[in-house]
Design a protein around this motif. Sequence first.
Motif, PDB file in Angstrom:
ATOM      1  N   ASP A  86       0.727  -1.059  -0.231  1.00 42.70           N
ATOM      2  CA  ASP A  86      -0.002   0.106  -0.044  1.00 42.70           C
ATOM      3  C   ASP A  86       0.919   1.182   0.030  1.00 42.70           C
ATOM      4  OD1 ASP A  86      -1.895   1.932   0.367  1.00 42.70           O
ATOM      5  OD2 ASP A  86      -2.626   1.477   2.251  1.00 42.70           O
ATOM      6  N   SER A  87       1.194   1.858  -1.042  1.00 44.11           N
ATOM      7  CA  SER A  87       1.972   3.003  -1.001  1.00 44.11           C
ATOM      8  C   SER A  87       1.499   4.287  -0.559  1.00 44.11           C
ATOM      9  CB  SER A  87       2.048   3.267  -2.876  1.00 44.11           C
ATOM     10  OG  SER A  87       0.637   3.749  -3.135  1.00 44.11           O
ATOM     11  N   GLU A  88       0.257   4.294   0.277  1.00 48.34           N
ATOM     12  CA  GLU A  88       0.056   5.196   0.780  1.00 48.34           C
ATOM     13  C   GLU A  88       0.061   4.992   2.371  1.00 48.34           C
ATOM     14  OE1 GLU A  88      -1.005   8.294  -0.376  1.00 48.34           O
ATOM     15  OE2 GLU A  88      -0.638   7.535  -2.438  1.00 48.34           O
ATOM     16  N   ALA A  89       0.319   3.864   2.847  1.00 48.99           N
ATOM     17  CA  ALA A  89       0.198   3.373   4.042  1.00 48.99           C
ATOM     18  C   ALA A  89       1.664   4.055   5.120  1.00 48.99           C
ATOM     19  CB  ALA A  89       0.311   1.773   4.290  1.00 48.99           C
ATOM     20  N   ASP A  90       1.115   4.227   6.349  1.00 45.61           N
ATOM     21  CA  ASP A  90       2.432   4.819   6.914  1.00 45.61           C
ATOM     22  C   ASP A  90       2.268   4.227   8.623  1.00 45.61           C
ATOM     23  OD1 ASP A  90       0.181   6.230   8.168  1.00 45.61           O
ATOM     24  OD2 ASP A  90       0.943   8.206   7.571  1.00 45.61           O
ATOM     25  N   SER A  91       1.539   3.198   8.771  1.00 45.25           N
ATOM     26  CA  SER A  91       1.452   2.665   9.852  1.00 45.25           C
ATOM     27  C   SER A  91       2.627   1.675  10.133  1.00 45.25           C
ATOM     28  CB  SER A  91       0.131   1.889  10.070  1.00 45.25           C
ATOM     29  OG  SER A  91      -0.975   2.393  10.173  1.00 45.25           O
ATOM     30  N   LEU A 120       8.178 -11.767   6.556  1.00 47.70           N
ATOM     31  CA  LEU A 120       7.638 -10.537   5.676  1.00 47.70           C
ATOM     32  C   LEU A 120       6.258 -10.624   5.187  1.00 47.70           C
ATOM     33  CD1 LEU A 120      10.933  -9.192   3.898  1.00 47.70           C
ATOM     34  CD2 LEU A 120       9.824  -8.425   6.099  1.00 47.70           C
ATOM     35  N   GLU A 121       5.943 -11.760   4.468  1.00 51.74           N
ATOM     36  CA  GLU A 121       4.607 -11.951   3.927  1.00 51.74           C
ATOM     37  C   GLU A 121       3.541 -12.000   5.228  1.00 51.74           C
ATOM     38  OE1 GLU A 121       2.057 -14.857   1.377  1.00 51.74           O
ATOM     39  OE2 GLU A 121       4.130 -15.058   1.340  1.00 51.74           O
ATOM     40  N   GLU A 122       3.816 -12.799   6.170  1.00 47.18           N
ATOM     41  CA  GLU A 122       2.900 -12.878   7.492  1.00 47.18           C
ATOM     42  C   GLU A 122       2.596 -11.587   8.215  1.00 47.18           C
ATOM     43  OE1 GLU A 122       4.850 -15.610   9.778  1.00 47.18           O
ATOM     44  OE2 GLU A 122       4.627 -17.525   8.628  1.00 47.18           O
ATOM     45  N   ASN A 123       3.683 -10.934   8.045  1.00 48.91           N
ATOM     46  CA  ASN A 123       3.591  -9.424   8.779  1.00 48.91           C
ATOM     47  C   ASN A 123       2.785  -8.335   7.715  1.00 48.91           C
ATOM     48  OD1 ASN A 123       4.806  -9.046  11.833  1.00 48.91           O
ATOM     49  ND2 ASN A 123       6.225 -10.589  10.629  1.00 48.91           N
ATOM     50  N   GLY A 124       2.534  -8.759   6.575  1.00 49.20           N
ATOM     51  CA  GLY A 124       1.835  -8.016   5.588  1.00 49.20           C
ATOM     52  C   GLY A 124       2.825  -6.890   4.907  1.00 49.20           C
ATOM     53  N   VAL A 125       4.062  -7.046   5.185  1.00 47.96           N
ATOM     54  CA  VAL A 125       5.114  -6.045   4.500  1.00 47.96           C
ATOM     55  C   VAL A 125       5.511  -6.311   3.232  1.00 47.96           C
ATOM     56  CG1 VAL A 125       7.297  -5.183   4.580  1.00 47.96           C
ATOM     57  CG2 VAL A 125       6.287  -5.931   6.807  1.00 47.96           C
ATOM     58  N   ILE A 126       5.253  -7.411   2.488  1.00 48.70           N
ATOM     59  CA  ILE A 126       5.245  -7.884   1.304  1.00 48.70           C
ATOM     60  C   ILE A 126       4.117  -8.617   0.630  1.00 48.70           C
ATOM     61  CG2 ILE A 126       7.843  -7.610   1.180  1.00 48.70           C
ATOM     62  CD1 ILE A 126       7.642 -10.779   1.315  1.00 48.70           C
ATOM     63  N   LYS A 127       3.745  -8.769  -0.649  1.00 51.86           N
ATOM     64  CA  LYS A 127       2.506  -9.451  -0.912  1.00 51.86           C
ATOM     65  C   LYS A 127       2.789 -10.876  -1.276  1.00 51.86           C
ATOM     66  CE  LYS A 127       0.647  -5.539  -3.567  1.00 51.86           C
ATOM     67  NZ  LYS A 127       0.298  -4.914  -5.029  1.00 51.86           N
ATOM     68  N   ASN A 128       3.770 -11.201  -1.512  1.00 55.56           N
ATOM     69  CA  ASN A 128       4.309 -12.687  -1.786  1.00 55.56           C
ATOM     70  C   ASN A 128       5.815 -12.968  -1.470  1.00 55.56           C
ATOM     71  OD1 ASN A 128       5.125 -14.904  -3.469  1.00 55.56           O
ATOM     72  ND2 ASN A 128       3.018 -15.020  -4.162  1.00 55.56           N
ATOM     73  N   GLY A 129       5.783 -13.958  -0.649  1.00 56.65           N
ATOM     74  CA  GLY A 129       7.129 -14.171  -0.147  1.00 56.65           C
ATOM     75  C   GLY A 129       7.961 -14.941  -1.182  1.00 56.65           C
ATOM     76  N   GLN A 130       7.344 -15.756  -2.060  1.00 59.47           N
ATOM     77  CA  GLN A 130       8.153 -16.680  -3.015  1.00 59.47           C
ATOM     78  C   GLN A 130       8.747 -15.650  -4.142  1.00 59.47           C
ATOM     79  OE1 GLN A 130       8.948 -19.745  -1.895  1.00 59.47           O
ATOM     80  NE2 GLN A 130       8.690 -20.134  -3.836  1.00 59.47           N
ATOM     81  N   GLN A 189       3.976  -0.851   4.945  1.00 52.19           N
ATOM     82  CA  GLN A 189       3.578  -1.446   3.745  1.00 52.19           C
ATOM     83  C   GLN A 189       3.796  -0.738   2.526  1.00 52.19           C
ATOM     84  OE1 GLN A 189      -0.709  -2.121   4.671  1.00 52.19           O
ATOM     85  NE2 GLN A 189      -0.007  -4.352   5.059  1.00 52.19           N
ATOM     86  N   SER A 190       4.053   0.688   2.754  1.00 60.55           N
ATOM     87  CA  SER A 190       4.780   1.613   1.400  1.00 60.55           C
ATOM     88  C   SER A 190       6.022   1.457   1.238  1.00 60.55           C
ATOM     89  CB  SER A 190       4.391   2.986   1.898  1.00 60.55           C
ATOM     90  OG  SER A 190       5.102   3.519   3.122  1.00 60.55           O
ATOM     91  N   GLU A 224       4.539  11.266   6.642  1.00 57.05           N
ATOM     92  CA  GLU A 224       3.715  12.448   6.109  1.00 57.05           C
ATOM     93  C   GLU A 224       3.657  13.467   7.063  1.00 57.05           C
ATOM     94  OE1 GLU A 224      -0.661  11.958   6.221  1.00 57.05           O
ATOM     95  OE2 GLU A 224      -0.428   9.886   6.928  1.00 57.05           O
ATOM     96  N   GLU A 225       3.431  14.809   6.614  1.00 55.68           N
ATOM     97  CA  GLU A 225       3.556  15.764   7.338  1.00 55.68           C
ATOM     98  C   GLU A 225       2.575  16.043   8.510  1.00 55.68           C
ATOM     99  OE1 GLU A 225       4.030  19.233   5.044  1.00 55.68           O
ATOM    100  OE2 GLU A 225       5.753  18.585   4.061  1.00 55.68           O
ATOM    101  N   ASN A 226       1.718  15.640   8.319  1.00 55.82           N
ATOM    102  CA  ASN A 226       0.382  15.757   9.288  1.00 55.82           C
ATOM    103  C   ASN A 226      -0.479  14.786   9.422  1.00 55.82           C
ATOM    104  OD1 ASN A 226       1.084  18.794   9.481  1.00 55.82           O
ATOM    105  ND2 ASN A 226       0.462  19.018   7.377  1.00 55.82           N
ATOM    106  N   PRO A 227      -0.118  13.578   9.948  1.00 51.25           N
ATOM    107  CA  PRO A 227      -0.947  12.584  10.382  1.00 51.25           C
ATOM    108  C   PRO A 227      -1.977  13.051  11.253  1.00 51.25           C
ATOM    109  CG  PRO A 227       1.087  12.376  11.447  1.00 51.25           C
ATOM    110  CD  PRO A 227       1.299  13.533  10.692  1.00 51.25           C
ATOM    111  N   SER A 228      -3.066  12.098  11.220  1.00 50.18           N
ATOM    112  CA  SER A 228      -4.100  12.513  12.257  1.00 50.18           C
ATOM    113  C   SER A 228      -3.988  11.821  13.562  1.00 50.18           C
ATOM    114  CB  SER A 228      -5.632  11.805  11.591  1.00 50.18           C
ATOM    115  OG  SER A 228      -5.306  10.521  11.611  1.00 50.18           O
ATOM    116  N   LEU A 229      -4.313  12.600  14.507  1.00 58.67           N
ATOM    117  CA  LEU A 229      -4.347  12.040  15.972  1.00 58.67           C
ATOM    118  C   LEU A 229      -4.723  10.670  15.948  1.00 58.67           C
ATOM    119  CD1 LEU A 229      -5.649  14.948  18.344  1.00 58.67           C
ATOM    120  CD2 LEU A 229      -3.326  13.692  18.355  1.00 58.67           C
ATOM    121  N   GLU A 230      -5.634  10.265  15.181  1.00 60.74           N
ATOM    122  CA  GLU A 230      -6.166   8.902  15.404  1.00 60.74           C
ATOM    123  C   GLU A 230      -5.237   8.105  14.615  1.00 60.74           C
ATOM    124  OE1 GLU A 230      -7.850  11.478  13.900  1.00 60.74           O
ATOM    125  OE2 GLU A 230      -9.867  11.340  14.715  1.00 60.74           O
ATOM    126  N   GLU A 231      -4.419   8.269  13.706  1.00 62.90           N
ATOM    127  CA  GLU A 231      -3.203   7.619  13.177  1.00 62.90           C
ATOM    128  C   GLU A 231      -2.304   7.621  14.308  1.00 62.90           C
ATOM    129  OE1 GLU A 231      -1.943   9.219   9.527  1.00 62.90           O
ATOM    130  OE2 GLU A 231      -3.931   9.030   8.556  1.00 62.90           O
TER     131      GLU A 231
END
Length: 372
Positions: free
Chosen positions: A58-63, A82-92, A115-116, A212-219
């Motif tokens: 997810d190119s927009e993710a910053d979590s 890395l795949e189990e943690n959702g950092v990449i789409k496919n381990g192979q 994820q970005s 990102e410069e201004n993440p929301s408080l929720e983030e």
Amino acid sequence: MDKESKKQEMMEKIQIRKKEGKVVRRVVAMVSLAVLLLIAIVGVSGYFYVKSALEPVDSEADSEILVEIPMGSGISTISSILEENGVIKNGQIFKYYTKFKNETNFQAGNYTMTQSMTLDEIIESLKTGKVYREPLFTITVPEGVTIEQISEIVAKHTEYTPEQFMELVTGKEFVQNMMATYPELITDEVLDKNIRYALEGYLYPSTYSFYEENPSLEEIVTMMISLTNDVVAQYNDLLAQKEMTTHQLLTFASLLEEEATAQTDRETIASVFFNRLESDMPLQTDPTVLYALGSHKARVLYKDLEVENPYNTYKNQGLPPGPIANAGKISIEAALNPTDTEYLYFLADSDGNNHFAKDYDEHLKNVEKYIK
């Protein structure tokens, strides 16, 4: 049969064979075309699948995602993690990509990824032992601070005020959302009427990077709670064995975080608290009095011990209603692995050294020797 009839019969057979040949050729052509189309479809689909797997999740993710690469991990293990943690789409595909680029010498350790990140950024991080992307800013939340203190820390690094922060973390809707998002971490126990702040102790102490410069408080707050969830999840089996809830663990660990003056003493202090709980003795820990008073005094006075408040462990037996601060991994592990002692008392001298006692007489001797 005369000669003419035989000739006629032969011609008819030839015509039939010609027709059969045409049908066979047509069938073969159709099958071949279908196979070619299937190969083309598979090829195109495979191309787009591989192309997608080579891109960020997810190119927009910053979590932030906490990823632990154990010692001795090979590329297959790393790819799976890395795949189990959702950092990449496919381990192979990541595995083949690193081999294609002849990348090796990945380092074990704890990584904070997003994820970005591109595959090349991930590879660079694993090779250098650090996150490759440069954050725009960071927020460091130390161990042993309250949610009110965290509001001040966040305010120093962002445009949000402490009041806005507190309004969010105490808001019923936000608390309910966090309970729904992290049901194993945040349970109905945080809704106890005696708890000052439902999310006290659930914002993990760490350094948080923002891209990102201004993440929301929720983030911002969700990132802290998410990390708490990741850390605590490592001990789910041990929690079940000890029949301890996550809320009890974070509460207990917060007491250790506030009381401990040295890393090596936390397990022993934990043993004192457990021994007191088993003996139906009040915990009598000063930090709970300070939390009850809502102040940060350098010294607790005798009159302070009389404050009527659910958090005052001099007046109330058992653990306080909830955490009195956040706790780091060392305190969490100490709460789960206390040393085996018979101590019921401890005190800290002016140099911060702790002294333990098995009974009150021994404790008075320590007071005389190290305090008076």
